[in-house]
Design an enzyme around this catalytic site. Sequence first.
Site, PDB file in Angstrom:
ATOM      1  N   GLY A  12       0.815  -1.210   0.000  1.00 18.01           N
ATOM      2  CA  GLY A  12       0.000   0.000   0.000  1.00 18.01           C
ATOM      3  C   GLY A  12       0.844   1.252   0.000  1.00 18.01           C
ATOM      4  N   GLY A  14      -0.330   4.368   0.168  1.00 19.13           N
ATOM      5  CA  GLY A  14      -1.076   5.501   0.701  1.00 19.13           C
ATOM      6  C   GLY A  14      -0.310   6.175   1.827  1.00 19.13           C
ATOM      7  N   PHE A  15      -1.035   6.877   2.689  1.00 13.15           N
ATOM      8  CA  PHE A  15      -0.369   7.629   3.750  1.00 13.15           C
ATOM      9  C   PHE A  15       0.403   6.710   4.698  1.00 13.15           C
ATOM     10  CE2 PHE A  15      -3.791  10.712   2.673  1.00 13.15           C
ATOM     11  CZ  PHE A  15      -2.975  11.760   2.314  1.00 13.15           C
ATOM     12  N   GLY A  16      -0.216   5.610   5.137  1.00  9.56           N
ATOM     13  CA  GLY A  16       0.458   4.720   6.076  1.00  9.56           C
ATOM     14  C   GLY A  16       1.693   4.084   5.479  1.00  9.56           C
ATOM     15  N   VAL A  80      -1.314  -7.910  -4.213  1.00  6.40           N
ATOM     16  CA  VAL A  80      -1.123  -9.047  -3.314  1.00  6.40           C
ATOM     17  C   VAL A  80      -2.436  -9.816  -3.220  1.00  6.40           C
ATOM     18  CG1 VAL A  80      -0.655  -9.745  -0.941  1.00  6.40           C
ATOM     19  CG2 VAL A  80       0.693  -7.916  -1.995  1.00  6.40           C
ATOM     20  N   GLU A 172     -18.573  17.819   1.427  1.00  6.72           N
ATOM     21  CA  GLU A 172     -17.739  18.483   0.424  1.00  6.72           C
ATOM     22  C   GLU A 172     -18.323  18.333  -0.970  1.00  6.72           C
ATOM     23  OE1 GLU A 172     -13.651  17.737   3.030  1.00  6.72           O
ATOM     24  OE2 GLU A 172     -14.139  16.448   1.325  1.00  6.72           O
ATOM     25  N   ASP A 301      -6.440   2.639   7.438  1.00  3.81           N
ATOM     26  CA  ASP A 301      -7.845   2.240   7.466  1.00  3.81           C
ATOM     27  C   ASP A 301      -8.045   0.743   7.651  1.00  3.81           C
ATOM     28  OD1 ASP A 301      -8.640   4.843   7.113  1.00  3.81           O
ATOM     29  OD2 ASP A 301      -8.861   4.681   4.944  1.00  3.81           O
ATOM     30  N   ALA A 317      -6.395  10.644   7.389  1.00  2.00           N
ATOM     31  CA  ALA A 317      -5.021  10.709   6.906  1.00  2.00           C
ATOM     32  C   ALA A 317      -3.998  10.922   8.024  1.00  2.00           C
ATOM     33  CB  ALA A 317      -4.897  11.807   5.843  1.00  2.00           C
TER      34      ALA A 317
END
Length: 420
Positions: A12, A14-16, A80, A172, A301, A317
């Site tokens: 992943g 993303g942010f993590g 994966v 939003e 998440d 995030a």
Amino acid sequence: MSDSRKHVVIVGGGFGGLWATRALASADVRITLIDRRNHHLFQPLLYQVATAGLSAPDIAAPLRHILRKQANAEVRLGEVVALDAGARQVRLADGEAIGYDYLLLASGATHAYFGHDEWAPNAPGLKTLDDALLIRRRVLLAFERAEAAQSEAERAAWLHFAVVGGGPTGVELAGTLAEIARHTLRREFRRIDPAQAKVRLIEAGPRVLASFPESLSAKASAQLQRLGVEVVTGTPVGAIDGEGYRLGEDRIAARTVLWAAGVAASPLGALLDAPRDRAGRVQVQPDLSVPGHPEIFVAGDLASLKQANGQPVPGVAPAAKQMGSYVARAIRARMRGKPTTPFAYVDYGNLATIGRRAAVVDLRGLRFSGFLAWAFWLAAHVFFLIGFRNRLIVMLNWSWAYFTYQRHARIIFGGKPDPS
């Protein structure tokens, strides 16, 4: 020549995953970062791509470019599909097996339709750039179809936009759709008045922005209504199809329904022999490791962990970034034979934008809304964007949009000629 360094596999980007990778830049390890997509996405601004305010490259950057100077990291484009914890291997969709000494799963979340997956084709959610471009296409085409409609009923159905879910994404989307209809598209059509479009935000709970204090939730609802959004709370959607949706006992004709009501953890969590919560998130140990497997970590998440106050770490995030950085420190501690301290989430506050000069901010008890909150939200999001180019382009685009009400990315492309 074999590499004797410990191998850290991170799934992943993303942010993590990205924050963990960068935090291990100086560690004596080799890192393989695996992602199905070649880019890191700044997801908090994804709705801006969906509503034609920004282009995809404005909020995304290639992972290889971000990590080009990090010599101990390599990027693999792949998915994966299997995990063998005993053999310490992950298997990719192409059949390749990759061994690891330490593994971090940070593959994020997907949409959840609360047992009604059949709604998905007619109510797209917003998690990826593909989702954003699909939503943008549907929204812009709706006005085109309304212009060509042969009856008032057909025209009204094309000009009815429903956003299901009153969290930050839903708020939003709804606020920006109202701005597009009332300002951006002004004087561009001859047979319809875009300002007559109905934008409805539907929340099953008692109020929008339920994670915010009640006072800010009320202000957000009032700001939405001033923008022209009809806010409906306390009533869940009963059905969604290609022609509209059901709300209570009423059947509403609407050709554009957008989903922002729920998320579920990435299916990758199911590959682990570990307890999961109702949303599919892996219930991790205080150090974010999987029970019985101290070499496997879960972040973002995909992880389920309660804070000291009993509340779960939110799927936002900042939490994913903190988890990624923490896992990097935990791996360093493991390598030195040192114990790890429990992960502690630091809540810096909540931000949500509603529309032009409208937002709400809750910073550890400091609460404000309106223009000041909107300016703070804008500055914070620009600051956290990756790359100087991204920050500059976004600032230029937002400045242009602020003074002209125009959205530069209103190009319809891809897909079938008709969204119906």
